[in-house]
Scaffold this active site. Sequence first.
Site, PDB file in Angstrom:
ATOM      1  N   ASP A 211       0.873  -1.162   0.000  1.00  0.00           N
ATOM      2  CA  ASP A 211       0.000   0.000   0.000  1.00  0.00           C
ATOM      3  C   ASP A 211       0.920   1.224   0.000  1.00  0.00           C
ATOM      4  OD1 ASP A 211      -2.371   1.624   0.395  1.00  0.00           O
ATOM      5  OD2 ASP A 211      -1.749   1.803   2.495  1.00  0.00           O
TER       6      ASP A 211
ATOM      7  N   ASP B 299      -0.025   5.064   0.876  1.00  0.00           N
ATOM      8  CA  ASP B 299      -0.205   6.118   1.872  1.00  0.00           C
ATOM      9  C   ASP B 299      -0.075   5.589   3.294  1.00  0.00           C
ATOM     10  OD1 ASP B 299      -0.755   7.512  -0.391  1.00  0.00           O
ATOM     11  OD2 ASP B 299      -2.914   7.685  -0.054  1.00  0.00           O
TER      12      ASP B 299
END
Length: 304
Positions: A22, A24
């Site tokens: 991922d 962020d």
Amino acid sequence: MLRVVENHSLPHSMPRTAAFFDLDKTVIAKSSALTFSKSFYQGGLINRRAVLRTAYAQFVFLAGGADHDQMERMREYLSALCRGWNVQLVKELVAETLHDLIDPIIYDEAASLIEEHHAAGRDVVIVSTSGAEVVEPIGELLGADRVVATRMIVGHDGCFTGEVEYYAYGPTKAEAIRELAGSEGYDLKRCYAYSDSATDLPMLESVGHPHAVNPDRTLRREALAREWPILDFHRPVRLKQRVRGLSVPPRPALVAAAAIGAAAATAGLVWYASRRRPPAARPVPGDLPRGLTRPRRTVPPPAA
């Protein structure tokens, strides 16, 4: 046609593997989609009110993460906000400000993990809910092999229509990973995944080695219950200050590398950014980091 990136360090008889990240709050310390709001304001895409609203959204995101409802509201807001934006202008603004905005907020721990996975012969794939026009250059900066990101519909005039073609979020991330594993030959039981959010539980459950990074409360609880490793990333650092295996591409190279590849996925169109990674060379003392000028290719859809 360019060849698919290979795991050079693994025997050909062994299945290929990958590490899925991922973006962020896992690789970078902020929301990638919201970080560029000032640049978009200076480029004339948004007004001052929108800048303030995205700043508040960034604060909420950093303070406690975003649950499903907040992510949905953010998606609706950003989709409406970008309606009418010229796509080429967006790409140019991102390329021009990428080093100033993103480079300083990359976690040192994440950059080290990317290096380690590459050294082990694994592909590195960024899987992000943010838009492809933002995520793909960040992936190039990080040295990722592929990118899965949200894709907006572009009209005949070259501007966003405000409609979402593919939303890389929740279960669709897991579907994209499975499709990519099928087309690239990844053994998911031997693959790794990293995320900070409980909304990515389907992605984490898809691999044999899930990791929670700076997890929100729900993900921390799940990770503890399932005995998943919990990692604490807290040292943002500029890549050029600690680069060994990673290279920071010059601005012109980033502009040239803004092509986007496409592949079919179960839930819709998943967009992958691919590049060929040659065997790592030993750095020569005194040499500057080389720019990432490796060509990209369109990843063909897996056979039906």
